[in-house]
Every structure is written in structure tokens, then in C-alpha cells.
Design a protein around this motif. Structure first.
Motif, PDB file in Angstrom:
ATOM      1  N   GLY A  29      -0.510  -2.581  -3.584  1.00 36.53           N
ATOM      2  CA  GLY A  29       0.594  -3.480  -3.853  1.00 36.53           C
ATOM      3  C   GLY A  29       1.319  -3.850  -2.590  1.00 36.53           C
ATOM      4  O   GLY A  29       0.822  -3.654  -1.483  1.00 36.53           O
ATOM      5  N   LEU A  30       2.508  -4.394  -2.772  1.00 36.83           N
ATOM      6  CA  LEU A  30       3.357  -4.803  -1.664  1.00 36.83           C
ATOM      7  C   LEU A  30       4.401  -3.736  -1.397  1.00 36.83           C
ATOM      8  O   LEU A  30       5.011  -3.197  -2.322  1.00 36.83           O
ATOM      9  CB  LEU A  30       4.058  -6.121  -1.984  1.00 36.83           C
ATOM     10  N   VAL A  31       4.610  -3.446  -0.133  1.00 35.14           N
ATOM     11  CA  VAL A  31       5.599  -2.456   0.255  1.00 35.14           C
ATOM     12  C   VAL A  31       6.196  -2.862   1.599  1.00 35.14           C
ATOM     13  O   VAL A  31       5.525  -3.494   2.421  1.00 35.14           O
ATOM     14  CB  VAL A  31       4.972  -1.046   0.318  1.00 35.14           C
ATOM     15  N   GLN A  32       7.441  -2.511   1.813  1.00 34.61           N
ATOM     16  CA  GLN A  32       8.084  -2.800   3.085  1.00 34.61           C
ATOM     17  C   GLN A  32       7.670  -1.788   4.141  1.00 34.61           C
ATOM     18  O   GLN A  32       7.312  -0.648   3.829  1.00 34.61           O
ATOM     19  CB  GLN A  32       9.608  -2.786   2.935  1.00 34.61           C
ATOM     20  N   ALA A  33       7.708  -2.219   5.388  1.00 33.68           N
ATOM     21  CA  ALA A  33       7.420  -1.305   6.485  1.00 33.68           C
ATOM     22  C   ALA A  33       8.300  -0.070   6.389  1.00 33.68           C
ATOM     23  O   ALA A  33       9.499  -0.163   6.110  1.00 33.68           O
ATOM     24  CB  ALA A  33       7.619  -2.007   7.823  1.00 33.68           C
ATOM     25  N   GLY A  34       7.692   1.073   6.623  1.00 33.05           N
ATOM     26  CA  GLY A  34       8.387   2.339   6.500  1.00 33.05           C
ATOM     27  C   GLY A  34       8.295   2.964   5.129  1.00 33.05           C
ATOM     28  O   GLY A  34       8.674   4.129   4.957  1.00 33.05           O
ATOM     29  N   GLY A  35       7.791   2.221   4.167  1.00 36.36           N
ATOM     30  CA  GLY A  35       7.679   2.713   2.818  1.00 36.36           C
ATOM     31  C   GLY A  35       6.434   3.531   2.576  1.00 36.36           C
ATOM     32  O   GLY A  35       5.642   3.788   3.488  1.00 36.36           O
TER      33      GLY A  35
END
Length: 127
Positions: free
Chosen positions: A10-16
Motif C-alpha cells: 500500500g501507500l505509506v509516508q516516509a518513516g512509516g
């Protein structure tokens, strides 16, 4: 025959963080080493992580070492990839692979060492 199905992308933000799963079915008694590979657009498929049959031996690409953890639960016929501190460069299709044999002392890092492949799951890390 062995079938492998990845999930959890899926989609995740950097650092996640994100956890991928690879569920195996079919002639699962044939499974020994398993691995995760990834392929970004325009790039070759590259090794990410691998694990032997009993889970006692793992190996990682330098690019993911310390951030990713591979594990497996043979009772559930499932391999996992726990991804943390994700970076945009981790954006790839992630593929599950399994081998009929167990390589000593560590699982293969080349895709040529694996016999079965899943369809892949997309992981996108935004900056």
C-alpha cells in the motif's frame, strides 16, 4: 505445485511501517528457503531478505538491513516482511519467492535460486 500470494502492500509516508505477508498453498511440503525480492520501475529485480525453513537463518540486503525483518510461521504457511523506517527508495513491487531446496549456509540472494513466485504487491513510500 506451490502458489504464493503476497498481501499488505500500500501507500505509506516516509518513516512509516508496513508488514507484508506471503501465504503459501499447494504442495507446501516442498518449501524450504523463502525470500523477498523487490523491483522498482526501470530497475532489475533485487534481493531484499531471505529466511531458511526453520527461521533460524536470515539474510538481508545492505539497503534494508536494520529496517526490515523477515520471519515465517510454518504453522500458518506464511512468510512476513516487517518494514520500518521506510524510504521513498523502498518503493517497489515486492515479490515473494520460495525454493524447493535449502541452501547452506544461507538462502540464495539471486532470483535464480528460487522456484516459485508470487504475483507481487505494490509498496509506495511518499516523501
Amino acid at each position: 505445485q506451490v502458489q504464493l500470494v503476497e498481501s499488505g502492500g500500500g501507500l505509506v509516508q516516509a518513516g512509516g511501517s508496513l508488514r507484508l505477508s506471503c501465504a503459501a498453498s499447494g504442495s507446501i511440503f516442498r518449501l524450504n528457503d523463502m525470500a523477498w525480492f523487490r523491483q522498482a520501475p526501470g530497475k532489475q529485480r533485487e534481493f531484499a531478505a531471505a529466511i531458511n525453513r526453520n527461521g533460524g537463518t536470515t539474510s538481508y540486503a545492505d539497503s534494508v538491513k536494520g529496517r526490515f525483518t523477515v520471519s515465517r510461521d510454518n504453522a500458518k504457511n506464511t512468510m512476513y516482511l516487517q518494514m520500518s523506517s521506510l524510504k521513498p527508495e523502498d518503493t517497489s513491487v515486492y515479490y515473494c519467492a520460495a525454493a524447493r531446496s535449502g541452501r547452506y549456509p544461507t538462502p540464495a540472494r539471486s532470483p535464480l535460486g528460487y522456484d516459485y513466485w508470487g504475483q507481487g504487491t505494490q509498496v509506495t513510500v511518499s516523501s
